[in-house]
Design a protein around this motif. Structure first.
Motif, mmCIF file in Angstrom:
data_model
loop_
_atom_site.group_PDB
_atom_site.id
_atom_site.type_symbol
_atom_site.label_atom_id
_atom_site.label_comp_id
_atom_site.label_asym_id
_atom_site.label_seq_id
_atom_site.Cartn_x
_atom_site.Cartn_y
_atom_site.Cartn_z
ATOM 1 N N CYS A 26 0.577 -1.048 -0.157
ATOM 2 C CA CYS A 26 0.168 0.111 -0.034
ATOM 3 C C CYS A 26 0.952 1.228 0.039
ATOM 4 C CB CYS A 26 -0.988 -0.053 1.227
ATOM 5 S SG CYS A 26 -2.021 -1.439 1.497
ATOM 6 N N TYR A 45 -8.765 1.410 3.283
ATOM 7 C CA TYR A 45 -8.571 1.827 2.093
ATOM 8 C C TYR A 45 -7.060 1.659 1.882
ATOM 9 C CZ TYR A 45 -13.167 3.579 1.202
ATOM 10 O OH TYR A 45 -14.610 3.874 1.038
ATOM 11 N N CYS A 46 -6.560 0.752 0.741
ATOM 12 C CA CYS A 46 -5.224 0.688 0.359
ATOM 13 C C CYS A 46 -4.991 0.854 -0.992
ATOM 14 C CB CYS A 46 -4.658 -0.452 0.891
ATOM 15 S SG CYS A 46 -3.234 -1.543 -0.263
ATOM 16 N N SER A 47 -4.365 1.893 -1.437
ATOM 17 C CA SER A 47 -3.935 2.439 -2.799
ATOM 18 C C SER A 47 -2.682 1.353 -3.185
ATOM 19 C CB SER A 47 -3.418 3.726 -2.921
ATOM 20 O OG SER A 47 -2.275 4.163 -2.269
ATOM 21 N N GLU A 75 0.126 0.739 -5.954
ATOM 22 C CA GLU A 75 0.991 1.177 -6.961
ATOM 23 C C GLU A 75 1.158 0.134 -8.205
ATOM 24 O OE1 GLU A 75 4.937 3.558 -7.942
ATOM 25 O OE2 GLU A 75 5.083 1.438 -6.999
ATOM 26 N N VAL A 120 -7.229 0.654 -6.103
ATOM 27 C CA VAL A 120 -7.625 0.853 -4.747
ATOM 28 C C VAL A 120 -8.564 -0.223 -4.302
ATOM 29 C CG1 VAL A 120 -8.507 2.502 -2.862
ATOM 30 C CG2 VAL A 120 -7.221 3.593 -5.023
ATOM 31 N N LEU A 142 -6.502 3.406 -13.344
ATOM 32 C CA LEU A 142 -5.314 4.225 -12.624
ATOM 33 C C LEU A 142 -3.916 3.781 -13.202
ATOM 34 C CD1 LEU A 142 -6.730 3.852 -9.151
ATOM 35 C CD2 LEU A 142 -6.916 5.770 -10.434
ATOM 36 N N PRO A 162 -1.246 4.597 -8.562
ATOM 37 C CA PRO A 162 -1.986 5.222 -7.452
ATOM 38 C C PRO A 162 -1.167 5.374 -6.360
ATOM 39 C CG PRO A 162 -2.872 3.244 -7.668
ATOM 40 C CD PRO A 162 -2.196 3.363 -8.777
ATOM 41 N N HIS A 163 -0.921 6.675 -5.816
ATOM 42 C CA HIS A 163 -0.335 6.701 -4.378
ATOM 43 C C HIS A 163 -1.247 7.145 -3.297
ATOM 44 C CE1 HIS A 163 3.229 6.121 -7.048
ATOM 45 N NE2 HIS A 163 4.004 6.420 -5.952
ATOM 46 N N ILE A 214 -4.145 8.595 -0.803
ATOM 47 C CA ILE A 214 -5.758 8.671 -1.064
ATOM 48 C C ILE A 214 -6.333 9.394 0.165
ATOM 49 C CG2 ILE A 214 -5.982 6.511 -2.440
ATOM 50 C CD1 ILE A 214 -6.308 5.096 0.284
ATOM 51 N N VAL A 273 -7.842 10.266 -5.370
ATOM 52 C CA VAL A 273 -6.588 9.326 -5.581
ATOM 53 C C VAL A 273 -5.869 9.986 -6.282
ATOM 54 C CG1 VAL A 273 -5.715 7.386 -6.674
ATOM 55 C CG2 VAL A 273 -7.973 7.182 -5.969
ATOM 56 N N ASP A 323 -3.020 9.916 -8.778
ATOM 57 C CA ASP A 323 -2.988 8.982 -9.712
ATOM 58 C C ASP A 323 -1.704 9.595 -10.449
ATOM 59 O OD1 ASP A 323 -3.536 7.001 -11.656
ATOM 60 O OD2 ASP A 323 -5.037 8.068 -12.763
#
Length: 337
Positions: free
Chosen positions: A155, A167-169, A171, A176, A205, A208-209, A211, A221, A223
């Motif tokens: 994440c 929530y976890c983005s 990469e 997400v 996406l 993504p980093h 959020i 996000v 992006d």
């Protein structure tokens, strides 16, 4: 002859509330919608200061923490409403904590892996991203790890919304995901944004980093690979681009109390987007540097309760604090006219 003037006042039922710090007061009408919104604002654990359009920050930062404390490559930062500061010190494999406006570190969590991001709830539960696709839950008082949530990969950003979803983005997977925290025995990850393929369409996406989820459950996000900020409404997989073209790999995004966006542009600046106006706040030459007015690959940012901005200045191995010096709402006080 006398004229009798009678002033008639209409009494409106209002309730006055103070926030946790006691420094901000709110007057709420009997409208259910506004009352609900206020309750949500009090429910959040992070700072969303009320900032006027002409708010100004000192262009020269003070260094809150340097490499002697955090060593190398600081990434995630979180500041709660008590002004506890939490730093994901990747080089030390620790979460370093400053409690209650302290200028010196107070607690250390040895997480045993390289933490990229951190989020803290109102109950002081600390969620830390570590290796092996795991987000660990730590208790502040006991400094013990209680649980591990498994996502598809590492994440780069974490967030817990007001419905207690984590929530976890991700990469590497260009998505997400989230895990509901109210039933951990049956918790499993749910896709929220992206489709596990890299792309630039509204339902995709690219790396993504950071959020941010607002009180209406809109997901923002950073992006990075598409140089844009995407907003996804609750339950929608198709996003809306709210900032584009003027960014260069955004890695962090937060909102103030009026939903203005504050963005870490990974190539050395902090910017704000409000009412279709785009402004540079810090590092406006866009060149890397190590002076008090420059950054070198910043990664994330957070507000304290006073409106000061803290930035993880990754390549300089430091945390920079940009102090709010004016929060006047009058454009005439700032040479605008």
């Amino acid at each position: 002859m006398f004229k009798l003037i009678i002033a008639i006042h209409v009494l409106v039922l209002v309730t006055i509330y103070a926030d946790e710090s006691g420094s901000d007061f709110y007057i709420i009408s009997s409208s259910e919608k506004r009352t609900r919104r206020f309750n949500y604002v009090l429910a959040v654990s992070y700072n969303q200061p009320k900032l006027c359009p002409y708010a100004e920050w000192n262009a020269n930062a003070t260094t809150f923490a340097n490499s002697s404390i955090i060593e190398t490559i600081p990434r995630g930062i979180f500041i709660n409403r008590k002004n506890n500061v939490y730093i994901a010190a990747l080089g030390k494999r620790q979460i370093i904590i400053w409690l209650n406006d302290s200028q010196t570190e107070s607690l250390i969590l040895n997480v045993g892996h390289d933490p990229y991001s951190v989020f803290v709830t109102k109950s002081d539960d600390i969620y830390v991203e570590i290796a092996d696709n795991c987000v660990q839950k730590w208790k502040l008082k006991t400094k013990e790890s209680m649980w591990c949530g498994i996502f598809s990969s590492r994440c780069f950003g974490l967030f817990v919304d007001l419905n207690d979803s984590l929530y976890c983005s991700i990469e590497s997977q260009h998505v997400v995901e989230k895990i509901p925290l109210n039933n951990l025995t049956n918790a499993s990850k749910i896709l929220v944004a992206g489709n596990y393929s890299v792309g630039s369409s509204s339902d995709m996406l690219n790396k993504p980093h950071g959020i941010f989820i607002d009180i209406n459950f809109n997901l923002y996000v950073a992006d990075c690979g598409n140089n844009r900020i995407q907003r996804f409404e609750l339950g929608q997989k198709t996003g809306t681009t709210v900032v584009n073209n003027i960014l260069n790999c955004p890695t962090g995004v937060i909102l103030d109390s009026d939903n203005n966006l504050y963005i870490v542009d990974h190539f050395n600046r902090i910017v704000r987007s409000r009412e279709s106006i785009f402004e540079c706040l810090v590092g406006c030459t866009n060149e890397p540097g190590s002076t008090s007015s420059t950054l070198d690959n910043p990664f994330s940012l957070a507000f304290d309760s006073y409106g000061n901005i803290f930035v993880t200045d990754m390549n300089n191995n430091r945390i920079q604090k940009f102090t709010l010096i004016s929060n006047s709402c009058s454009k005439y006080l700032h040479g605008k006219y």
